[in-house]
Design a protein around this motif. Structure first.
Motif, PDB file in Angstrom:
ATOM      1  N   ASP A 291      36.607  48.984  22.891  1.00 30.99           N
ATOM      2  CA  ASP A 291      35.330  49.199  23.566  1.00 30.99           C
ATOM      3  C   ASP A 291      34.387  48.041  23.276  1.00 30.99           C
ATOM      4  O   ASP A 291      33.901  47.894  22.149  1.00 30.99           O
ATOM      5  CB  ASP A 291      34.732  50.531  23.083  1.00 30.99           C
ATOM      6  N   ALA A 292      34.141  47.194  24.261  1.00 32.47           N
ATOM      7  CA  ALA A 292      33.288  46.023  24.060  1.00 32.47           C
ATOM      8  C   ALA A 292      32.503  45.710  25.334  1.00 32.47           C
ATOM      9  O   ALA A 292      32.999  45.902  26.447  1.00 32.47           O
ATOM     10  CB  ALA A 292      34.123  44.815  23.645  1.00 32.47           C
ATOM     11  N   ILE A 293      31.283  45.235  25.157  1.00 26.82           N
ATOM     12  CA  ILE A 293      30.443  44.754  26.252  1.00 26.82           C
ATOM     13  C   ILE A 293      30.087  43.304  25.945  1.00 26.82           C
ATOM     14  O   ILE A 293      29.538  43.003  24.881  1.00 26.82           O
ATOM     15  CB  ILE A 293      29.167  45.602  26.402  1.00 26.82           C
ATOM     16  N   LEU A 294      30.407  42.399  26.864  1.00 30.72           N
ATOM     17  CA  LEU A 294      30.155  40.975  26.675  1.00 30.72           C
ATOM     18  C   LEU A 294      29.148  40.478  27.708  1.00 30.72           C
ATOM     19  O   LEU A 294      29.211  40.849  28.885  1.00 30.72           O
ATOM     20  CB  LEU A 294      31.458  40.180  26.799  1.00 30.72           C
ATOM     21  N   GLU A 295      28.259  39.624  27.259  1.00 28.33           N
ATOM     22  CA  GLU A 295      27.256  39.025  28.143  1.00 28.33           C
ATOM     23  C   GLU A 295      27.162  37.539  27.829  1.00 28.33           C
ATOM     24  O   GLU A 295      26.771  37.137  26.728  1.00 28.33           O
ATOM     25  CB  GLU A 295      25.895  39.696  27.948  1.00 28.33           C
ATOM     26  N   GLY A 296      27.578  36.710  28.791  1.00 27.85           N
ATOM     27  CA  GLY A 296      27.534  35.270  28.571  1.00 27.85           C
ATOM     28  C   GLY A 296      28.483  34.800  27.501  1.00 27.85           C
ATOM     29  O   GLY A 296      28.172  33.884  26.729  1.00 27.85           O
ATOM     30  N   VAL A 297      29.669  35.388  27.455  1.00 28.08           N
ATOM     31  CA  VAL A 297      30.671  35.064  26.432  1.00 28.08           C
ATOM     32  C   VAL A 297      31.898  34.463  27.106  1.00 28.08           C
ATOM     33  O   VAL A 297      32.342  34.952  28.157  1.00 28.08           O
ATOM     34  CB  VAL A 297      31.071  36.326  25.639  1.00 28.08           C
ATOM     35  N   GLU A 305      38.124  48.668  17.046  1.00 29.87           N
ATOM     36  CA  GLU A 305      38.988  49.786  16.666  1.00 29.87           C
ATOM     37  C   GLU A 305      38.281  51.130  16.776  1.00 29.87           C
ATOM     38  O   GLU A 305      38.835  52.100  17.278  1.00 29.87           O
ATOM     39  CB  GLU A 305      39.477  49.580  15.234  1.00 29.87           C
ATOM     40  N   GLU A 306      37.024  51.203  16.299  1.00 26.45           N
ATOM     41  CA  GLU A 306      36.331  52.484  16.198  1.00 26.45           C
ATOM     42  C   GLU A 306      35.021  52.525  16.972  1.00 26.45           C
ATOM     43  O   GLU A 306      34.653  53.553  17.516  1.00 26.45           O
ATOM     44  CB  GLU A 306      36.027  52.794  14.724  1.00 26.45           C
ATOM     45  N   LEU A 308      31.698  50.572  19.412  1.00 26.14           N
ATOM     46  CA  LEU A 308      31.361  49.625  20.468  1.00 26.14           C
ATOM     47  C   LEU A 308      30.965  48.287  19.847  1.00 26.14           C
ATOM     48  O   LEU A 308      30.190  48.240  18.891  1.00 26.14           O
ATOM     49  CB  LEU A 308      30.192  50.175  21.293  1.00 26.14           C
ATOM     50  N   ILE A 309      31.511  47.199  20.390  1.00 25.10           N
ATOM     51  CA  ILE A 309      31.098  45.849  19.996  1.00 25.10           C
ATOM     52  C   ILE A 309      30.360  45.219  21.181  1.00 25.10           C
ATOM     53  O   ILE A 309      30.869  45.202  22.302  1.00 25.10           O
ATOM     54  CB  ILE A 309      32.304  44.974  19.624  1.00 25.10           C
ATOM     55  N   ALA A 310      29.177  44.694  20.931  1.00 26.35           N
ATOM     56  CA  ALA A 310      28.425  43.958  21.942  1.00 26.35           C
ATOM     57  C   ALA A 310      28.282  42.510  21.485  1.00 26.35           C
ATOM     58  O   ALA A 310      27.849  42.252  20.359  1.00 26.35           O
ATOM     59  CB  ALA A 310      27.050  44.586  22.149  1.00 26.35           C
ATOM     60  N   VAL A 311      28.668  41.568  22.347  1.00 27.85           N
ATOM     61  CA  VAL A 311      28.590  40.144  22.023  1.00 27.85           C
ATOM     62  C   VAL A 311      27.807  39.448  23.127  1.00 27.85           C
ATOM     63  O   VAL A 311      28.083  39.644  24.321  1.00 27.85           O
ATOM     64  CB  VAL A 311      29.997  39.514  21.896  1.00 27.85           C
ATOM     65  N   VAL A 312      26.833  38.635  22.748  1.00 29.89           N
ATOM     66  CA  VAL A 312      25.950  37.994  23.716  1.00 29.89           C
ATOM     67  C   VAL A 312      25.860  36.497  23.427  1.00 29.89           C
ATOM     68  O   VAL A 312      25.592  36.080  22.295  1.00 29.89           O
ATOM     69  CB  VAL A 312      24.527  38.614  23.656  1.00 29.89           C
ATOM     70  N   GLY A 313      26.111  35.694  24.470  1.00 31.13           N
ATOM     71  CA  GLY A 313      25.822  34.270  24.427  1.00 31.13           C
ATOM     72  C   GLY A 313      26.647  33.443  23.459  1.00 31.13           C
ATOM     73  O   GLY A 313      26.166  32.433  22.942  1.00 31.13           O
ATOM     74  N   LEU A 314      27.886  33.837  23.221  1.00 27.96           N
ATOM     75  CA  LEU A 314      28.737  33.087  22.303  1.00 27.96           C
ATOM     76  C   LEU A 314      30.022  32.657  23.006  1.00 27.96           C
ATOM     77  O   LEU A 314      30.537  33.366  23.857  1.00 27.96           O
ATOM     78  CB  LEU A 314      29.099  33.942  21.085  1.00 27.96           C
ATOM     79  N   ASP A 315      30.524  31.496  22.632  1.00 29.65           N
ATOM     80  CA  ASP A 315      31.794  30.998  23.138  1.00 29.65           C
ATOM     81  C   ASP A 315      32.747  30.757  21.965  1.00 29.65           C
ATOM     82  O   ASP A 315      32.318  30.441  20.850  1.00 29.65           O
ATOM     83  CB  ASP A 315      31.609  29.678  23.897  1.00 29.65           C
ATOM     84  N   VAL A 318      35.912  34.937  17.533  1.00 32.76           N
ATOM     85  CA  VAL A 318      36.784  36.083  17.294  1.00 32.76           C
ATOM     86  C   VAL A 318      35.955  37.144  16.584  1.00 32.76           C
ATOM     87  O   VAL A 318      35.311  36.855  15.567  1.00 32.76           O
ATOM     88  CB  VAL A 318      37.997  35.695  16.428  1.00 32.76           C
ATOM     89  N   VAL A 319      35.956  38.356  17.149  1.00 31.94           N
ATOM     90  CA  VAL A 319      35.259  39.480  16.519  1.00 31.94           C
ATOM     91  C   VAL A 319      36.261  40.623  16.398  1.00 31.94           C
ATOM     92  O   VAL A 319      36.812  41.082  17.397  1.00 31.94           O
ATOM     93  CB  VAL A 319      34.042  39.941  17.342  1.00 31.94           C
ATOM     94  N   VAL A 320      36.510  41.066  15.164  1.00 32.40           N
ATOM     95  CA  VAL A 320      37.475  42.143  14.914  1.00 32.40           C
ATOM     96  C   VAL A 320      36.793  43.210  14.070  1.00 32.40           C
ATOM     97  O   VAL A 320      36.250  42.906  12.999  1.00 32.40           O
ATOM     98  CB  VAL A 320      38.736  41.623  14.203  1.00 32.40           C
ATOM     99  N   GLU A 321      36.832  44.453  14.548  1.00 33.73           N
ATOM    100  CA  GLU A 321      36.184  45.576  13.867  1.00 33.73           C
ATOM    101  C   GLU A 321      37.204  46.630  13.502  1.00 33.73           C
ATOM    102  O   GLU A 321      38.068  46.975  14.303  1.00 33.73           O
ATOM    103  CB  GLU A 321      35.111  46.176  14.790  1.00 33.73           C
TER     104      GLU A 321
END
Length: 470
Positions: A291-297, A305-306, A308-315, A318-321
């Motif tokens: 479950d992830a929401i990306l904006e400008g990624v 895994e468990e 919601l991950i939200a990532v904004v403005g990164l290129d 790696v994000v692992v939860e």
């Protein structure tokens, strides 16, 4: 042809998913199956016999359970009491194979590699089998698709039958050298997969590493059966030199041959490898698991895994939860995750070894809350399974059944405890927990006391043959 699957790696670069107690070969990272299961399934339709699997003693029940899920057939699960690298591990498998088979051809595979094209892999195995039957020690050279600095290389030599001789093995190069290798067309990535007759490998090991050969021969001479497992003499094996098959044998033998392999191979050595090999990138080059929401990624790998991950403005991140950790890294720096793991180990933090949810042969437990003198776990016991008969010096336990039926023994008294019922186990009382039903038993365990460590377990009997606190 008898497969030998090496399942003893640690996979520290894939933390926080991969940990000492549950390394990457036992995780489902590239499909719904674990990497060990994918390795075995890749052989479906071939002439392969039941595989020999070599693993650490601590991972034995993981191997047995994952094999059981696939039908349970195997040619032996050999337990290494201590890790001594690939050359001794393969020697143990070869010596064991000669006890039951007439000098089989061994196909040595790592349990944690990705190969997308199973048909192409089996075609290369068939070619390697021809060379192995002729007395060669065959390795698989991966046809490179880029100048990669993370792999060792093999230089191909003159043609020999369906393959070629090996001119030399070279260490991981710098980028300029790697590009020269790729441009030449004569160099291949070193896959770490091999094929040879058991007797030929042992003869060459005896020639080039006689001490290692002798110790492995002594260690397995007194092998013993323990449930599904084959145990070797730990004191003898602990004296064995630590060396890879490349250094101990392949770089010294005159029998080294190679078959090229172009089948979508990766050793999945880092999170960036999972990004590179993924077929499900979105329009911005991102791989999303969970479950992830990306904006400008862009060009990133996100694994939830468990939560919601939200990532904004990164290129290129790696994000692992997981349930108990979040790791964020630049995609070009993921090799440095091993430094984080080393720090966790040095500080003796549990995140180095265990996930919050820990798997046992009887089921699993999830540590959902804890304080100075209490700990709360959610325990799942598989149908028909039983925890050891045990007691604790420092903690009392309160069990509340949420689903299923528990058969609980406290001292001389045994009782059934069903949904919404509970039972209390005082400090020092001998007790046991069993699931007599047909569905999983789910219960909440509340521990209270001065010390709540997992090593506060005194076992009196255990159907899985365990003496340690696991």
């Amino acid at each position: 042809m008898k497969p030998v699957v090496l399942a003893g790696g640690s996979g520290s670069r894939l933390w926080p998913k991969s940990r000492a107690a549950l390394p990457k070969q036992f995780l489902a990272l590239t499909s719904d199956q674990t990497m060990l299961q994918e390795t075995l399934q890749r052989l479906d339709g071939s002439s392969a016999a039941h595989p020999i699997v070599i693993c650490n003693d601590a991972h034995r029940f993981l191997v047995a359970e994952q094999l059981r899920q696939m039908g349970g057939e195997h040619g032996g699960i050999i337990l290494e009491p201590v890790g001594r690298n690939t050359a001794p591990a393969i020697a143990l498998a070869a010596l064991h194979a000669l006890q039951t088979d007439d000098d089989p051809v061994l196909l040595v595979l790592a349990a944690d590699h990705l190969i997308k094209d199973s048909a192409g892999f089996q075609a290369a195995v068939a070619k390697a089998n021809e060379l192995a039957m002729e007395g060669n020690l065959v390795t698989f050279g991966i046809v490179p698709d880029q100048a990669h600095t993370g792999y060792g290389y093999i230089k191909g030599g003159e043609a020999i039958g369906v393959g070629m001789k090996v001119d030399e093995f070279v260490e991981k190069p710098d980028l300029a050298t790697a590009q020269q290798y790729v441009d030449s067309g004569n160099y291949f990535w070193n896959s770490g997969m091999f094929m040879f007759k058991a007797s030929v490998y042992l003869d060459e090991l005896k020639k080039h590493a006689p001490e290692m050969y002798s110790i492995c021969e002594q260690a397995i001479a007194s092998e013993s059966k323990d449930l599904d497992f084959i145990r070797i003499d730990p004191d003898i094996f602990a004296t064995c030199p630590d060396d890879s098959i490349d250094y101990a044998v392949m770089e010294k033998t005159a029998l080294a041959a190679m078959v090229p392999l172009d089948a979508g191979w990766s050793d999945v050595g880092s999170w960036s490898s999972l990004w590179e090999t993924a077929d499900n990138k979105d329009e911005n080059g991102n791989v999303i698991v969970g479950d992830a929401i990306l904006e400008g990624v862009n060009n990133s790998y996100i694994n939830a895994e468990e939560r919601l991950i939200a990532v904004v403005g990164l290129d290129d991140v790696v994000v692992v939860e997981t349930k108990d950790a979040v790791m964020v890294a630049n995609k070009n720096k993921v090799q440095d995750i091993k430094n984080v793991v080393n720090k966790l180990k040095a500080e003796k933090r549990p995140e180095f070894q265990f996930h919050r949810e820990v798997f046992r042969p009887w089921g699993s437990y999830d540590s959902i809350d804890n304080g100075k003198r209490f700990q709360v776990k959610r325990i799942t016991v598989k149908p028909g399974e039983k925890l050891s008969v045990q007691m604790h010096h420092h903690r009392a336990e309160h069990w509340i059944v949420v689903s299923g039926t528990a058969n609980v023994t406290i001292g001389e008294k045994t009782q059934l405890v069903t949904e919404n019922e509970s039972v209390y186990i005082p400090i020092g009382d001998v007790h046991a927990l069993e699931n007599p039903g047909k569905i999983p038993l789910e219960l909440i365990e509340v521990q209270s006391g001065a010390y709540l460590g997992e090593d506060d377990i005194v076992r009196f009997s255990d159907r899985y043959g365990r003496t340690e606190s696991k």
